[in-house]
Scaffold this motif. Structure first.
Motif, PDB file in Angstrom:
ATOM      1  N   GLU A   1      16.809  -2.717  10.707  1.00  0.00           N
ATOM      2  CA  GLU A   1      15.534  -2.890  11.108  1.00  0.00           C
ATOM      3  C   GLU A   1      14.564  -1.782  10.709  1.00  0.00           C
ATOM      4  OE1 GLU A   1      13.591  -4.253  15.046  1.00  0.00           O
ATOM      5  OE2 GLU A   1      15.474  -4.842  15.022  1.00  0.00           O
ATOM      6  N   LEU A   2      15.162  -0.570  10.968  1.00  0.00           N
ATOM      7  CA  LEU A   2      14.396   0.585  10.565  1.00  0.00           C
ATOM      8  C   LEU A   2      13.812   0.567   9.071  1.00  0.00           C
ATOM      9  CD1 LEU A   2      13.429   3.224  12.313  1.00  0.00           C
ATOM     10  CD2 LEU A   2      15.390   4.493  11.093  1.00  0.00           C
ATOM     11  N   ASP A   3      14.594   0.275   8.186  1.00  0.00           N
ATOM     12  CA  ASP A   3      14.497   0.155   6.924  1.00  0.00           C
ATOM     13  C   ASP A   3      13.335  -0.910   6.692  1.00  0.00           C
ATOM     14  OD1 ASP A   3      16.725   1.942   6.277  1.00  0.00           O
ATOM     15  OD2 ASP A   3      17.881   0.273   6.420  1.00  0.00           O
ATOM     16  N   PHE A   4      13.338  -1.929   7.176  1.00  0.00           N
ATOM     17  CA  PHE A   4      12.163  -2.970   7.063  1.00  0.00           C
ATOM     18  C   PHE A   4      10.950  -2.091   7.876  1.00  0.00           C
ATOM     19  CE2 PHE A   4      15.790  -5.842   6.669  1.00  0.00           C
ATOM     20  CZ  PHE A   4      15.682  -6.500   5.454  1.00  0.00           C
ATOM     21  N   GLU A   5      11.073  -1.792   8.784  1.00  0.00           N
ATOM     22  CA  GLU A   5      10.003  -1.158   9.498  1.00  0.00           C
ATOM     23  C   GLU A   5       9.120  -0.168   8.321  1.00  0.00           C
ATOM     24  OE1 GLU A   5      10.371   0.557  13.220  1.00  0.00           O
ATOM     25  OE2 GLU A   5      11.142  -1.266  14.216  1.00  0.00           O
ATOM     26  N   LYS A   6      10.267   0.624   7.473  1.00  0.00           N
ATOM     27  CA  LYS A   6       9.454   1.659   6.846  1.00  0.00           C
ATOM     28  C   LYS A   6       8.872   0.913   5.564  1.00  0.00           C
ATOM     29  CE  LYS A   6      12.567   5.314   7.098  1.00  0.00           C
ATOM     30  NZ  LYS A   6      13.873   6.058   6.677  1.00  0.00           N
ATOM     31  N   ARG A   7       9.591  -0.109   5.214  1.00  0.00           N
ATOM     32  CA  ARG A   7       8.805  -1.141   4.112  1.00  0.00           C
ATOM     33  C   ARG A   7       7.502  -1.564   4.494  1.00  0.00           C
ATOM     34  NH1 ARG A   7      11.665  -6.514   1.410  1.00  0.00           N
ATOM     35  NH2 ARG A   7      10.895  -7.501   3.434  1.00  0.00           N
ATOM     36  N   ASN A   8       7.494  -2.094   5.662  1.00  0.00           N
ATOM     37  CA  ASN A   8       6.241  -2.636   6.232  1.00  0.00           C
ATOM     38  C   ASN A   8       5.253  -1.716   6.318  1.00  0.00           C
ATOM     39  OD1 ASN A   8       7.464  -5.143   6.322  1.00  0.00           O
ATOM     40  ND2 ASN A   8       7.871  -5.022   8.709  1.00  0.00           N
ATOM     41  N   GLU A   9       5.414  -0.227   6.586  1.00  0.00           N
ATOM     42  CA  GLU A   9       4.523   0.673   6.632  1.00  0.00           C
ATOM     43  C   GLU A   9       3.968   0.953   5.302  1.00  0.00           C
ATOM     44  OE1 GLU A   9       5.818   4.278   8.551  1.00  0.00           O
ATOM     45  OE2 GLU A   9       4.320   5.230   7.842  1.00  0.00           O
ATOM     46  N   LEU A  10       4.859   0.801   4.289  1.00  0.00           N
ATOM     47  CA  LEU A  10       4.391   1.099   2.735  1.00  0.00           C
ATOM     48  C   LEU A  10       3.463  -0.059   2.348  1.00  0.00           C
ATOM     49  CD1 LEU A  10       5.904   2.466  -0.079  1.00  0.00           C
ATOM     50  CD2 LEU A  10       5.631   0.110  -0.272  1.00  0.00           C
ATOM     51  N   ARG A  11       4.029  -1.219   2.821  1.00  0.00           N
ATOM     52  CA  ARG A  11       3.286  -2.453   2.502  1.00  0.00           C
ATOM     53  C   ARG A  11       1.729  -2.381   3.025  1.00  0.00           C
ATOM     54  NH1 ARG A  11       7.448  -7.595   2.071  1.00  0.00           N
ATOM     55  NH2 ARG A  11       8.226  -6.970   0.124  1.00  0.00           N
ATOM     56  N   ASN A  12       1.575  -1.964   4.410  1.00  0.00           N
ATOM     57  CA  ASN A  12       0.444  -1.991   4.845  1.00  0.00           C
ATOM     58  C   ASN A  12      -0.625  -0.776   4.254  1.00  0.00           C
ATOM     59  OD1 ASN A  12       0.259  -3.821   6.755  1.00  0.00           O
ATOM     60  ND2 ASN A  12       1.506  -2.953   8.393  1.00  0.00           N
ATOM     61  N   ASN A  13      -0.035   0.127   4.131  1.00  0.00           N
ATOM     62  CA  ASN A  13      -0.596   1.244   3.398  1.00  0.00           C
ATOM     63  C   ASN A  13      -1.463   0.913   2.180  1.00  0.00           C
ATOM     64  OD1 ASN A  13      -0.162   2.934   5.805  1.00  0.00           O
ATOM     65  ND2 ASN A  13       1.200   3.970   4.542  1.00  0.00           N
ATOM     66  N   SER A  14      -0.519   0.164   1.313  1.00  0.00           N
ATOM     67  CA  SER A  14      -0.960  -0.274   0.174  1.00  0.00           C
ATOM     68  C   SER A  14      -1.921  -1.187   0.219  1.00  0.00           C
ATOM     69  CB  SER A  14       0.041  -0.846  -0.914  1.00  0.00           C
ATOM     70  OG  SER A  14       0.988   0.113  -1.012  1.00  0.00           O
ATOM     71  N   SER A  15      -1.960  -2.106   1.060  1.00  0.00           N
ATOM     72  CA  SER A  15      -2.859  -3.321   1.400  1.00  0.00           C
ATOM     73  C   SER A  15      -4.196  -2.521   1.591  1.00  0.00           C
ATOM     74  CB  SER A  15      -2.239  -4.099   2.680  1.00  0.00           C
ATOM     75  OG  SER A  15      -2.899  -5.353   2.440  1.00  0.00           O
ATOM     76  N   LEU A  16      -4.067  -1.552   2.703  1.00  0.00           N
ATOM     77  CA  LEU A  16      -5.294  -0.940   3.111  1.00  0.00           C
ATOM     78  C   LEU A  16      -6.066  -0.191   2.084  1.00  0.00           C
ATOM     79  CD1 LEU A  16      -4.207   0.396   6.655  1.00  0.00           C
ATOM     80  CD2 LEU A  16      -5.861  -1.522   6.250  1.00  0.00           C
TER      81      LEU A  16
END
Lengths: 347, 277
Positions: A180-195
């Protein structure tokens, strides 16, 4: 779908293990850009994974610049392409509809397509020319890949998207299952790129649902002025992931009817000009507008999706420095302004 | 079409080349196997070593063993076609595109308007109509050319077909832009043949083919005299390579001439840019 964490060194070992069976292509840096090159055991250390899309779209692999179509190509080597981003996968969907999913199938495309395994990436560092979010596409994948990489920690989160991808991973005992923690890191990267993509594009007035709104600007008078930096070189069409236009060239000796397929560009004066000398679009202003109309109107009618993936290649590659986002903004805002970009920030 | 490769043509032998006028020839082909098409559809014609170009056959669609293609010398491929001689090997692929919807014309009065080499598809549809002539109320054949020498199918249009008028609800209105002393028909642009037509426009369709400028003014005149946009069938022409909806050269707005055409009703395409190129 299954997902694993794989460390950088182990990832490179894995890619190296593919080299004996496949032609493997990955991004390498050249100047400020990433370009696909064939991976060898000697250069793998220099390959750059999981950052941003390379200069070439996937079109280069499945609908190459020039190829024979009669007789069709044979004995294609299995290929793995590492590095396309979501914009490239979206471009591939258009190509699939054109060459594979209609009444007539291109003699080579399906073979090339089935021969090509796609290891996509989530964009970690979108370029200043990227505008995928403006056309409803995310800087990270959701479908159409065999494997997908996201840069996390000192390695990658690797997600399996197909049976071919699963087989490519081989023995999975050496990878850790993603938590789960790995997916959280992935989501953070995805969000940042999106922003970041959104931030790059705040100032552009490109209306949402461009497939609907483009119709309203098609008759606008601004089109007569806005094209003037275009030097009709064809860079934008060559480098576009969804520009498919080509011409057929007779390469037959005697009467064997051999033909080749070669990319063409709708910006060239001869593109639609008939033998009589008559053309439906003799003026460059007409051809320029037609190119955008093809992307945002005609392909919507033809394939149910716009022919623009927001990859920004047509901006970065334009010697006239035309920023398509500024062109659209001007027409949407009914004003004429300088449409050249100030600077393009690369890697 | 049963080839697995969409770009591989069917081999044909040139049986005969007929000189229609100074710039127009009709090539009679014998395909390697029987070839079916419907009036209005087109084929992509290959001269090996030179290239390919799209043409609508001008022969009767019910003739399966031979095909006639009428070509004006204009560019590289048409130049090579004009140099063909008996026994040469060429290729065709197709048929492509949507034909004239003849079943929709039943019970109607039909106006055919052809100009110059545009008479080629008109002749194919004329043959198809005549074969089932009872299904149609009336056929009016209008045609034009620059001079009497420029007329194609002289034997048919200026002579043989006229004897059909005695038995069939058929009439001819024939003109040239500039006549000579031997000319026995009218003089003036083809639009002039549309004056005082004895037709019921609410139950008629018009089939138009010719050079762009001729199609434009014929269409405008037809609307002027009472035809509706949806009843005017135009055979459109564009630069074309693949003929199967891939290469995108032939688009008129969002419509492919190769797939959605080449036969369009005027209402479908009238608002598209560059229509009369």
């Amino acid at each position: 779908m299954a997902a694993y964490i794989i460390e950088n060194n182990r990832w490179k070992e894995l890619v190296t293990s593919w080299l004996s069976i496949y032609d493997v292509f990955a991004p390498f840096s050249s100047g400020n850009n990433l370009f696909y090159q064939k991976v060898t055991e000697l250069n793998i250390e220099d390959a750059i994974f999981g950052v941003v899309r390379p200069v070439q779209p996937l079109k280069f692999f499945v609908h190459p610049f020039q190829e024979r179509v009669v007789p069709e190509v044979q004995d294609l080597k299995k290929t793995i392409v590492i590095g396309p981003a979501n914009c490239d996968l979206a471009g591939l969907k258009i190509l699939d509809r054109v060459f594979m999913e209609g009444d007539y199938k291109d003699p080579n495309y399906e073979k090339r397509r089935k021969n090509t395994i796609i290891v996509s990436i989530d964009c970690a560092r979108p370029l200043s020319v990227c505008f995928c979010e403006k056309v409803g596409i995310k800087p990270f994948v959701d479908e159409g890949y065999d494997l997908n990489l996201t840069s996390v920690g000192n390695g990658f989160l690797i997600e399996v998207g197909s049976q071919a991808g699963k087989e490519l991973l081989g023995d999975k005992n050496s990878f850790r299952q993603a938590q789960e923690l790995d997916f959280e890191k992935r989501n953070e990267l995805r969000n940042n790129s999106s922003l970041l993509v959104k931030k790059y594009n705040e100032k552009f007035n490109i209306q949402e649902k461009i497939a609907d709104s483009f119709k309203t600007i098609f008759p606008a008078k601004e089109w007569d002025e806005i094209w003037k930096n275009c030097v009709q070189c064809g860079s934008c069409t060559n480098i576009c992931p969804s520009c498919v236009c080509f011409f057929l060239e007779d390469i037959s000796r005697n009467d064997n009817f051999s033909k080749a397929k070669i990319w063409d560009s709708c910006l060239f004066p001869g593109y639609a000009r008939m033998a009589s000398g008559v053309s439906p679009r003799p003026l460059l202003s007409e051809r320029y507008k037609n190119r955008l109309a093809c992307k945002y109107m005609y392909m919507v009618e033809n394939f149910g999706m716009i022919g623009c993936t927001g990859c920004g290649r047509c901006i970065a590659g334009c010697p006239g420095k035309i920023d398509k986002r500024k062109v659209l903004s001007c027409v949407f805002s009914s004003k004429i302004e300088d449409v050249r970009y100030e600077s393009v920030k690369y890697l | 079409m049963n080839q697995s490769n969409i770009y591989e043509p069917l081999r044909c032998t040139v049986e005969k080349v007929i000189e229609e006028s100074q710039t127009i020839k009709t090539v009679v082909l014998i395909p390697e196997r029987e070839f079916n098409f419907q009036a209005g559809q087109f084929v992509s014609f290959t001269v090996p070593g030179v290239g390919e170009a799209p043409f609508t056959p001008s022969s009767s669609p019910s003739e399966r063993k031979k095909m006639e293609i009428t070509v004006m010398r204009t560019g590289t491929v048409t130049d090579a076609i004009h140099k063909l001689k008996k026994g040469d090997i060429v290729g065709i692929r197709g048929p492509y595109g949507r034909p004239y919807p003849l079943e929709m014309f039943e019970g109607k009065e039909i106006l055919l308007v052809g100009g110059g080499v545009g008479l080629a598809p008109v002749r194919a549809v004329f043959y198809a109509l005549i074969e089932n002539v009872k299904k149609y109320k009336k056929i009016v054949f209008c045609s034009g050319a620059k001079t009497p020498d420029d007329y194609i199918y002289k034997e048919c249009i200026l002579d043989k077909w006229h004897s059909l008028c005695e038995k069939l609800p058929l009439s001819f209105r024939i003109t040239v832009d500039r006549k000579n002393e031997n000319w026995k028909f009218g003089e003036g642009l083809v639009t002039k043949t549309l004056d005082n037509l004895d037709m019921n426009f609410s139950n008629s369709i018009a089939i138009v083919c010719g050079p762009p400028v001729m199609m434009k003014f014929v269409t405008l005149k037809l609307i002027d005299i009472g035809f509706q946009d949806k009843d005017i069938y135009l055979s459109m022409e564009r630069k074309m390579y693949c003929a199967v909806g891939h290469c995108r050269h032939c688009l008129i707005g969002p419509y492919f001439v190769c797939k959605d055409g080449p036969v369009f009703t005027y209402d479908m395409i009238k608002d598209q840019p560059g229509l009369w190129a």
